[in-house]
Design a protein around this motif. Structure first.
Motif, PDB file in Angstrom:
ATOM      1  N   VAL A 253       3.787   6.254 -17.738  1.00 59.36           N
ATOM      2  CA  VAL A 253       3.440   7.606 -18.229  1.00 59.36           C
ATOM      3  C   VAL A 253       2.156   7.525 -19.057  1.00 59.36           C
ATOM      4  CG1 VAL A 253       4.270   9.551 -19.588  1.00 59.36           C
ATOM      5  CG2 VAL A 253       5.891   8.147 -18.310  1.00 59.36           C
ATOM      6  N   VAL A 254       1.972   6.360 -19.743  1.00 51.18           N
ATOM      7  CA  VAL A 254       0.835   6.226 -20.653  1.00 51.18           C
ATOM      8  C   VAL A 254      -0.492   6.347 -19.904  1.00 51.18           C
ATOM      9  CG1 VAL A 254      -0.361   4.650 -22.215  1.00 51.18           C
ATOM     10  CG2 VAL A 254       2.133   4.810 -22.279  1.00 51.18           C
ATOM     11  N   PHE A 255      -0.597   5.676 -18.732  1.00 49.87           N
ATOM     12  CA  PHE A 255      -1.899   5.654 -18.029  1.00 49.87           C
ATOM     13  C   PHE A 255      -2.307   7.004 -17.441  1.00 49.87           C
ATOM     14  CE2 PHE A 255      -0.392   1.248 -18.030  1.00 49.87           C
ATOM     15  CZ  PHE A 255      -1.366   0.764 -18.886  1.00 49.87           C
ATOM     16  N   PRO A 256      -1.414   7.723 -16.704  1.00 48.23           N
ATOM     17  CA  PRO A 256      -1.836   9.070 -16.227  1.00 48.23           C
ATOM     18  C   PRO A 256      -2.194   9.976 -17.387  1.00 48.23           C
ATOM     19  CG  PRO A 256       0.296   8.426 -15.284  1.00 48.23           C
ATOM     20  CD  PRO A 256      -0.127   7.347 -16.221  1.00 48.23           C
ATOM     21  N   ALA A 257      -1.435   9.882 -18.481  1.00 50.90           N
ATOM     22  CA  ALA A 257      -1.725  10.763 -19.629  1.00 50.90           C
ATOM     23  C   ALA A 257      -3.101  10.464 -20.172  1.00 50.90           C
ATOM     24  CB  ALA A 257      -0.674  10.547 -20.708  1.00 50.90           C
TER      25      ALA A 257
ATOM     26  N   ILE B 192     -14.142  10.890 -28.359  1.00 52.14           N
ATOM     27  CA  ILE B 192     -12.945  11.761 -28.455  1.00 52.14           C
ATOM     28  C   ILE B 192     -11.891  11.322 -27.451  1.00 52.14           C
ATOM     29  CG2 ILE B 192     -12.117  14.111 -28.058  1.00 52.14           C
ATOM     30  CD1 ILE B 192     -14.872  15.009 -29.245  1.00 52.14           C
ATOM     31  N   ALA B 193     -12.375  10.964 -26.241  1.00 52.56           N
ATOM     32  CA  ALA B 193     -11.421  10.559 -25.207  1.00 52.56           C
ATOM     33  C   ALA B 193     -10.670   9.298 -25.635  1.00 52.56           C
ATOM     34  CB  ALA B 193     -12.177  10.315 -23.893  1.00 52.56           C
ATOM     35  N   ILE B 194     -11.430   8.318 -26.227  1.00 52.21           N
ATOM     36  CA  ILE B 194     -10.779   7.066 -26.658  1.00 52.21           C
ATOM     37  C   ILE B 194      -9.749   7.334 -27.746  1.00 52.21           C
ATOM     38  CG2 ILE B 194     -11.171   4.869 -27.881  1.00 52.21           C
ATOM     39  CD1 ILE B 194     -13.803   4.654 -26.282  1.00 52.21           C
ATOM     40  N   ILE B 195     -10.148   8.156 -28.725  1.00 55.39           N
ATOM     41  CA  ILE B 195      -9.212   8.468 -29.832  1.00 55.39           C
ATOM     42  C   ILE B 195      -7.955   9.125 -29.299  1.00 55.39           C
ATOM     43  CG2 ILE B 195      -8.895   9.915 -31.889  1.00 55.39           C
ATOM     44  CD1 ILE B 195     -11.901   9.396 -32.464  1.00 55.39           C
TER      45      ILE B 195
ATOM     46  N   GLY C  50      -1.305   6.857 -26.403  1.00 54.33           N
ATOM     47  CA  GLY C  50      -0.656   5.565 -26.092  1.00 54.33           C
ATOM     48  C   GLY C  50       0.324   5.171 -27.173  1.00 54.33           C
ATOM     49  N   LEU C  51      -0.124   5.244 -28.457  1.00 57.02           N
ATOM     50  CA  LEU C  51       0.760   4.847 -29.571  1.00 57.02           C
ATOM     51  C   LEU C  51       2.015   5.699 -29.593  1.00 57.02           C
ATOM     52  CD1 LEU C  51      -1.749   4.144 -32.483  1.00 57.02           C
ATOM     53  CD2 LEU C  51      -0.339   2.496 -31.227  1.00 57.02           C
ATOM     54  N   PHE C  52       1.784   7.007 -29.342  1.00 57.06           N
ATOM     55  CA  PHE C  52       2.922   7.933 -29.367  1.00 57.06           C
ATOM     56  C   PHE C  52       3.937   7.561 -28.279  1.00 57.06           C
ATOM     57  CE2 PHE C  52       4.943  11.765 -27.709  1.00 57.06           C
ATOM     58  CZ  PHE C  52       5.664  12.149 -28.813  1.00 57.06           C
ATOM     59  N   LEU C  53       3.379   7.269 -27.091  1.00 52.46           N
ATOM     60  CA  LEU C  53       4.278   7.009 -25.975  1.00 52.46           C
ATOM     61  C   LEU C  53       4.922   5.605 -26.042  1.00 52.46           C
ATOM     62  CD1 LEU C  53       2.119   8.750 -23.257  1.00 52.46           C
ATOM     63  CD2 LEU C  53       4.369   9.475 -24.045  1.00 52.46           C
TER      64      LEU C  53
END
Ligand code: ADP
Length: 442
Positions: free
Chosen positions: A6-10, A33-36, A42-45
Motif C-alpha cells: 500500500v505504501v508504494f502506490p500511495a 513536497i513530494a518527498i515530505i 510511509g511512516l504512517f502506513l
C-alpha cells in the motif's frame, strides 16, 4: 507485509500530485513536497508493522525468560498475522512440552522423595544436583545448602569418592558399606545415568544399621548361650567326677554335690525354657487368654514362688498392696510369667542382704505392677536397650549373666495386653521396673 504494497502506490500518487504542483510553480519545490509527503505517508502506513514487530519481540523475550504463557497479538492481516500465528503455535507447543517435562520431573521428585533410602544425583564433576528428602534428613541440611556442593563435602569417605568416580568413568554399578557417626551403617550403591542429562551419577544410601545390629546381637547370643550352657554343664561334669572319685561314699558330701548339680540343672532348664518361650512368642504360638483375675492374689503367688530363690541369696522379698486392688481382665499366666522374670532379675542383680519389693496399684484407669530392688542398677547408656532380646547390659558380669531373653519376654507379654513396661534405675542404688496395663473388668 501486505501493508508495504500500500505504501508504494500511495507514494506514487503523492508524487503525481507533487508533479502537478510543480507544473504550475517550481520543479524543486514540487520534489521536496513530494518527498515530505511520501515519507509522512510511509511512516504512517508502516506504524502497524512496527507495533506488531515490537509485540513479537516482547513475546519472544518473555518466552525466553520462562513465561510460557506469553503470546503475540494477532491484530494485523496478511503476512504479519501469519507470523504472529506461527509464533503463538510455537509458544503453545513449548508450553505443552514444558508442562509435560515439569510434570515428569515432579513425578520423579515425588517418587524419589517417598524413598526411605537417601538418593543423590551428581553431575560429571561429582557435584550434587539433586538430593531427596531422605538425603536432606540424613545430612541434616536443606536443599540450597547441599546444591552444587561436591559429594566429598557431604560424604568425606575415600571409598565413596572412588565408587562415584568408577561409576562415572566405567558406567559400572558399585556397592560399598560405610559407617557414619552414631554407629550407623549404610550400603552405598553408585550407578551411572546414561540418559540423565546433567545427572551423571546416582548415589543411593541404604541404612543397614538394623541388619548389622541384629547380626551382632545374634553373634553375641550364640556366644552367650554357648557360654551359659558350658558353665552349668562343666559344673555337672565336675560333680559327677568328684562323686565317681569317691565322694559318693561320703553321704553328706554326696548330698552337697548332688544339690550343686541340681542347681546347675535348674539353670539349664531355665535357659532352655526361656529360649522355647521366646521362640513360641515370636512365631505367634502363645495367644493371649484373658480372664477376670484377682490381681493381689496373683502378685502374692509370684512372691511365694520366688521366696526360696530370694532366701537362698539372703535377699528380703516383700509385697506391698493397697487394700482394694480388685480384679482385672488379664492373661494371668502371661502376667505371672512377666513378674517372675522381673523378680528373678531383681534377685539375680541384688547383692546379698538387699531387698526386693513387689507392689501394685490402680490409677487413672490403669493397673500398675512394680518390682523394685536395691541392687547394682543399670547404666543409663544400657537402659534404652535392655528390653531388646539377647541384650545384656554388661557382659563383664558373666557370673550373673543370663541369656538376655527375660525382659524381651516381659515386653512381649505386656504389649500383648496393650500395656507398656518401663524402668528407672540408678547404678549402685537399684532399679524399679513398672508394668502398666489398661484396666478392663469385662
Ligand atoms: P538376662 O537373662 O541376662 O537377665 P534379661 O532380658 O532379663 O536377660 O535382662 C537383660 C539385662 O538387663 C540383664 O543382662 C541385666 O544386665 C539387665 N537387668 C535386668 N534386670 C535388672 C535389674 N533388676 N538390675 C540390674 N540389671 C538388670
Amino acid at each position: 507485509m501486505g501493508r508495504l504494497w500500500v505504501v508504494f502506490p500511495a507514494t506514487a500518487v503523492l508524487l503525481g500530485l507533487a508533479a502537478a504542483f510543480v507544473g504550475s510553480h517550481s520543479l524543486l519545490g514540487g520534489v521536496v513536497i513530494a518527498i515530505i509527503l511520501g515519507v509522512a505517508a510511509g511512516l504512517f502506513l508502516l506504524r502497524p508493522i512496527r507495533n506488531t514487530s515490537d509485540a513479537l519481540t516482547a513475546a519472544t523475550e518473555a518466552l525466553a525468560a520462562g513465561n510460557y504463557a506469553a503470546r503475540a497479538p494477532v491484530g494485523a492481516d496478511g503476512e504479519l498475522a501469519t507470523l504472529s500465528n506461527a509464533f503463538n503455535q510455537m509458544a503453545q507447543q513449548i508450553q505443552v512440552n514444558m508442562a509435560a517435562a515439569s510434570e515428569g520431573r515432579n513425578r520423579l521428585t515425588a517418587a524419589l522423595d517417598s524413598s526411605v533410602d537417601a538418593v543423590l544425583a551428581l553431575d560429571v564433576e561429582g557435584r550434587v544436583l539433586f538430593a531427596n528428602l531422605a538425603a536432606l534428613t540424613l545430612f541434616e541440611r536443606d536443599a540450597p545448602a547441599i546444591a552444587r556442593n561436591p559429594i566429598a563435602w557431604l560424604l568425606p569417605d575415600e571409598l565413596v569418592i572412588e565408587a562415584v568416580r568408577s561409576s562415572r568413568d566405567s558406567g559400572t554399578q558399585t556397592r560399598i558399606d560405610i559407617e557414619r557417626p552414631g554407629r550407623r551403617f549404610f550400603r552405598v550403591v553408585t550407578s551411572s545415568i546414561a540418559a540423565g542429562g546433567e545427572w551423571a551419577v546416582l548415589v543411593v544410601l541404604h541404612d543397614v544399621s538394623d541388619v548389622k545390629r541384629t547380626e551382632q546381637i545374634r553373634r553375641d547370643f550364640v556366644a552367650n548361650v554357648s557360654h551359659e550352657l558350658r558353665t552349668p554343664l562343666a559344673g555337672i561334669k565336675a560333680v559327677i567326677e568328684t562323686l565317681a572319685e569317691g565322694a559318693l561314699d561320703d553321704r553328706d558330701a554326696a548330698i552337697d554335690f548332688l544339690s550343686r548339680a541340681d542347681s546347675e540343672v535348674d539353670r539349664l532348664i531355665q535357659l532352655v525354657e526361656e529360649l522355647l518361650d521366646l521362640s513360641r512368642i515370636e512365631s505367634g504360638q502363645m495367644p493371649l487368654s484373658p480372664r477376670l483375675t484377682d490381681v493381689g492374689q496373683l502378685v502374692r503367688d509370684v512372691a511365694e514362688r520366688m521366696l526360696p530363690q530370694a532366701e537362698r541369696r539372703h535377699i528380703g522379698l516383700d509385697v506391698e498392696l493397697p487394700e482394694h486392688l480388685g480384679e482385672a481382665v488379664i492373661d494371668p499366666e502371661r502376667v505371672e510369667h512377666a513378674l517372675v522374670n522381673l523378680v528373678q532379675n531383681a534377685v539375680k542383680f541384688t547383692p546379698e542382704g538387699g531387698r526386693v519389693v513387689m507392689s501394685a496399684g490402680r490409677r487413672d484407669g490403669e493397673l500398675t505392677l512394680q518390682v523394685s530392688d536395691t541392687g547394682i542398677g543399670i547404666d543409663a547408656s544400657a537402659l534404652p536397650r535392655i528390653f531388646e532380646r539377647f541384650y545384656k547390659a554388661d557382659l563383664s558380669r558373666a557370673g550373673r549373666a543370663g541369656s538376655g531373653i527375660g525382659l524381651a519376654i516381659v515386653k512381649h507379654a505386656v504389649e500383648a495386653h496393650g500395656g507398656s513396661v518401663g524402668v528407672e534405675s540408678e547404678p549402685g542404688a537399684g532399679s524399679t521396673f513398672t508394668i502398666t496395663l489398661p484396666i478392663s473388668t469385662t
